[in-house]
Design a protein around this motif. Structure first.
Motif, PDB file in Angstrom:
ATOM      1  N   MET A  90       0.840  -1.203   0.000  1.00 41.18           N
ATOM      2  CA  MET A  90       0.000   0.000   0.000  1.00 41.18           C
ATOM      3  C   MET A  90       0.878   1.258   0.000  1.00 41.18           C
ATOM      4  SD  MET A  90      -2.878  -1.621   0.216  1.00 41.18           S
ATOM      5  CE  MET A  90      -3.578  -3.161   0.826  1.00 41.18           C
ATOM      6  N   ALA A  91       0.244   2.407  -0.217  1.00 37.82           N
ATOM      7  CA  ALA A  91       0.990   3.667  -0.273  1.00 37.82           C
ATOM      8  C   ALA A  91       1.388   4.180   1.105  1.00 37.82           C
ATOM      9  CB  ALA A  91       0.182   4.731  -1.000  1.00 37.82           C
ATOM     10  N   GLN A  92       0.901   3.575   2.191  1.00 41.33           N
ATOM     11  CA  GLN A  92       1.291   3.878   3.578  1.00 41.33           C
ATOM     12  C   GLN A  92       0.833   5.253   4.050  1.00 41.33           C
ATOM     13  OE1 GLN A  92       2.549   1.057   4.903  1.00 41.33           O
ATOM     14  NE2 GLN A  92       2.406   0.315   2.796  1.00 41.33           N
ATOM     15  N   ALA A 108      -8.322  -7.087   5.080  1.00 39.94           N
ATOM     16  CA  ALA A 108      -9.587  -7.411   4.419  1.00 39.94           C
ATOM     17  C   ALA A 108      -9.340  -8.203   3.141  1.00 39.94           C
ATOM     18  CB  ALA A 108     -10.359  -6.124   4.114  1.00 39.94           C
ATOM     19  N   ILE A 109      -8.303  -7.820   2.374  1.00 34.58           N
ATOM     20  CA  ILE A 109      -7.967  -8.563   1.154  1.00 34.58           C
ATOM     21  C   ILE A 109      -7.500  -9.968   1.510  1.00 34.58           C
ATOM     22  CG2 ILE A 109      -6.340  -8.687  -0.765  1.00 34.58           C
ATOM     23  CD1 ILE A 109      -6.380  -5.607  -0.812  1.00 34.58           C
ATOM     24  N   ALA A 110      -6.636 -10.066   2.509  1.00 33.85           N
ATOM     25  CA  ALA A 110      -6.111 -11.379   2.904  1.00 33.85           C
ATOM     26  C   ALA A 110      -7.220 -12.288   3.414  1.00 33.85           C
ATOM     27  CB  ALA A 110      -5.034 -11.208   3.972  1.00 33.85           C
ATOM     28  N   ALA A 111      -8.190 -11.713   4.109  1.00 34.62           N
ATOM     29  CA  ALA A 111      -9.285 -12.514   4.662  1.00 34.62           C
ATOM     30  C   ALA A 111     -10.357 -12.835   3.629  1.00 34.62           C
ATOM     31  CB  ALA A 111      -9.921 -11.765   5.834  1.00 34.62           C
ATOM     32  N   GLY A 112     -10.274 -12.178   2.454  1.00 34.58           N
ATOM     33  CA  GLY A 112     -11.259 -12.425   1.402  1.00 34.58           C
ATOM     34  C   GLY A 112     -12.530 -11.618   1.529  1.00 34.58           C
ATOM     35  N   THR A 115     -12.468  -7.790  -2.245  1.00 36.31           N
ATOM     36  CA  THR A 115     -11.954  -8.411  -3.464  1.00 36.31           C
ATOM     37  C   THR A 115     -11.334  -7.414  -4.433  1.00 36.31           C
ATOM     38  OG1 THR A 115     -14.138  -8.259  -4.490  1.00 36.31           O
ATOM     39  CG2 THR A 115     -13.600 -10.311  -3.322  1.00 36.31           C
ATOM     40  N   SER A 116     -11.596  -6.121  -4.244  1.00 29.65           N
ATOM     41  CA  SER A 116     -11.049  -5.124  -5.157  1.00 29.65           C
ATOM     42  C   SER A 116      -9.615  -4.792  -4.768  1.00 29.65           C
ATOM     43  CB  SER A 116     -11.900  -3.842  -5.134  1.00 29.65           C
ATOM     44  OG  SER A 116     -11.289  -2.840  -5.932  1.00 29.65           O
ATOM     45  N   LEU A 117      -8.709  -4.908  -5.741  1.00 27.81           N
ATOM     46  CA  LEU A 117      -7.290  -4.627  -5.496  1.00 27.81           C
ATOM     47  C   LEU A 117      -6.888  -3.242  -5.984  1.00 27.81           C
ATOM     48  CD1 LEU A 117      -5.744  -8.057  -6.580  1.00 27.81           C
ATOM     49  CD2 LEU A 117      -6.733  -7.399  -4.377  1.00 27.81           C
ATOM     50  N   LEU A 131      -0.325  -6.301  -5.249  1.00 29.45           N
ATOM     51  CA  LEU A 131      -1.322  -7.041  -4.479  1.00 29.45           C
ATOM     52  C   LEU A 131      -1.722  -8.323  -5.207  1.00 29.45           C
ATOM     53  CD1 LEU A 131      -3.657  -4.118  -3.295  1.00 29.45           C
ATOM     54  CD2 LEU A 131      -1.941  -5.338  -1.942  1.00 29.45           C
ATOM     55  N   LYS A 132      -1.930  -8.191  -6.511  1.00 35.13           N
ATOM     56  CA  LYS A 132      -2.300  -9.367  -7.315  1.00 35.13           C
ATOM     57  C   LYS A 132      -1.178 -10.406  -7.290  1.00 35.13           C
ATOM     58  CE  LYS A 132      -3.619 -10.682 -12.028  1.00 35.13           C
ATOM     59  NZ  LYS A 132      -3.851 -10.180 -13.413  1.00 35.13           N
ATOM     60  N   GLU A 133       0.057  -9.949  -7.451  1.00 33.58           N
ATOM     61  CA  GLU A 133       1.201 -10.864  -7.450  1.00 33.58           C
ATOM     62  C   GLU A 133       1.355 -11.559  -6.103  1.00 33.58           C
ATOM     63  OE1 GLU A 133       6.036 -10.362  -7.728  1.00 33.58           O
ATOM     64  OE2 GLU A 133       4.800  -9.197  -9.126  1.00 33.58           O
TER      65      GLU A 133
END
Length: 523
Positions: A90-92, A108-112, A115-117, A131-133
């Motif tokens: 993230m941009a921090q 939130a992304i890690a927990a699913g 879904t928006s990256l 994030l996708k990688e």
């Protein structure tokens, strides 16, 4: 013979801040003038010493600094659980534009549950691609804990409501290369100095109409937008989707409907291959550059990211002019690929929205970037260019509260004659004593460029004295250049004036941050 203090190696099992603290400790305790006292008054906070186990409440995030580039942030997070590596991408800035702060968005992304990256506005495509990688390369050993709890909504964000644009007056002189606007909006939103205003803008009408023409589509065709609302194609492109930075998913949609050559080049762009062209293309660029890419508009609109609100540091105290909020907005204009380009939000406020227009806005409350609770506490403020915004609010508020604390402002821009923003106010505050000191740096008024960090070094002895006497230090402005240079200058000043090693000076500065006496609002 000179003495060189031992240093903790970079590969030691400590965080960056722990290494800095230990290096400072060693320099003070093992140097030629060592005594039982901590070096130069540095406190020895046992709680910051490396521990065998660290629970989440004590966890440190050494990558959580917007002045560090993404590769360095990811290196600092190497070996951490997936959600922490996602956070490092993230941009921090904890700006709230994504609907979270950096840590919560990553969790939130890690927990699913998210879904928006593509929601990290300041991180842009670099963040979205990383994030996708990271998600694609995640493994069970670094998977997030199942108990990750993600709060709903954004802490500190008010509900969206309409404000009325009163004016957007130019602050620069006519001959200036810059166009900075003093924007004033009428609103009943409640805010405090240090907060930011989220502004939901509209995309330029002329660009939207050109996009529709390239797509050979009907402006009235109904499409479903990323927010789930059905709108006409034209309205969707105006208010609902980001056309300035097409998502990788949208570029893949273009690629899937393009001819063979165009499709390959678009796919390379979507995957971020080095050398893929055109770089930093907006949607209109892509449609003009790849004439065979003409997807169904419903599919394209569904793949674009939502048009996110822009955040601006508030430049007024709510008690200065009740019912209004003031901003200091630098208008962005440039030319690229034979097109005149413009900042979507800045030019909307400066010239595309007429006085009397109703604009959706919200307040993003600051967590830490606040005036001292003690009205007697001294403040040092560093805010070149539009970074002056929150400090105008701070000074207005201190005047209205009758605060007796000393105030010192560093301000800079290109030319004094044309770029001294809010000059009349600042000079009046210096004359009447509200500003104890005003140091100015106009970079283009002499052969050698002079910036705020140079003025800091010139005043280093007094600056260090103020800090030793309990001053709060605030920085607002560009994260990648100015804030990094200010941080470097601060450490050099502390080392020089405090008679410390660089390691001890960095530890001392880190202590200011831990005590919430070194605060940054950077972008």
């Amino acid at each position: 013979m000179s003495y060189v203090a031992p240093m903790i190696p970079d590969n030691a099992p400590f965080t960056a801040r722990q290494r800095a603290w230990l290096n400072g400790l060693l320099a003070g305790l093992l140097g030629p003038d060592a005594s039982a006292a901590p070096p130069n008054g540095i406190a020895l906070p046992i709680g910051d010493a490396p521990a065998a186990t660290v629970d989440e409440s004590d966890e440190e995030f050494p990558w959580h600094d917007p002045a560090i580039d993404i590769d360095a942030r990811l290196a600092l997070a190497e070996g951490k659980p997936l959600e922490r590596r996602l956070m490092a991408a993230m941009a921090q800035m904890d700006c709230g534009q994504c609907g979270y702060d950096c840590r919560i968005y990553a969790e939130a992304i890690a927990a699913g549950t998210e879904t928006s990256l593509g929601k990290c506005q300041p991180g842009g495509k670099a963040t979205a691609r990383m994030l996708k990688e990271l998600l694609e390369s995640g493994d069970a050993s670094t998977a997030p804990a199942a108990s990750v709890s993600v709060p709903a909504g954004v802490p500190g964000r008010s509900a969206m409501r309409d404000a009325v644009l009163l004016r957007a007056a130019r602050l620069n002189g006519e001959s200036s290369d810059k166009d900075t606007r003093h924007v004033v909006l009428e609103t009943d939103l409640v805010y405090e100095p240090g907060d930011s205003l989220g502004v939901h803008v509209r995309n330029p009408v002329d660009e939207v109409d050109e996009i529709i023409a390239h797509l050979r589509a009907e402006p009235a065709e109904s499409v479903k937008c990323p927010d789930g609302i059905d709108r006409s194609l034209r309205e969707a492109l105006l208010v609902a989707v980001d056309i300035a930075r097409p998502s990788d998913q949208a570029i893949e949609v273009l690629a899937s409907y393009a001819g063979e050559g165009d499709g390959d080049r678009l796919q390379a762009l979507a995957e971020g291959y080095p050398g893929a062209e055109p770089t930093d293309a907006d949607l209109l660029d892509l449609l003009a550059h790849f004439p065979t890419a003409r997807p169904p508009v419903r599919e394209l609109i569904g793949a674009l990211d939502p048009l996110q609100a822009r955040l601006y540091s508030i430049a007024s105290s709510p008690r200065h002019q009740a019912g209004t909020v003031h901003l200091c907005v630098g208008t962005v204009r440039f030319r690229k690929r034979r097109r005149n380009r413009r900042g979507i939000a800045s030019t909307f406020l400066a010239e595309r929205a007429d006085p009397g227009s109703r604009i959706p806005v919200f307040i993003q409350q600051s967590r830490d970037f606040r005036l001292p609770a003690d009205d007697d506490a001294p403040m040092i403020m560093i805010g070149p260019g539009t970074g002056i915004a929150p400090f105008r609010a701070f000074l207005q508020e201190r005047r209205l509260r009758g605060a007796r604390g000393r105030n010192w402002l560093f301000f800079g821009d290109q030319h004094r004659a044309t770029d001294f923003l809010f000059a009349d106010e600042l000079e009046a505050w210096r004359s009447d004593g509200l500003l104890s000191r005003l140091d100015l740096a106009f970079s283009r008024d002499q052969e050698d460029k002079v910036y705020v960090q140079h003025r800091m070094r010139e005043a280093g002895k007094e600056l260090y004295t103020w800090l030793r006497e309990g001053a709060r230090l605030y920085v607002c402005g560009d994260a990648q250049r100015m804030a990094k240079d200010v941080d470097t200058a601060l450490a050099l000043i502390v080392a020089r004036e405090g008679g410390m090693s660089q390691g001890a000076a960095k530890a001392w500065v880190a202590g200011l941050a831990r005590e919430h006496r070194y605060l940054r609002d950077v972008y």
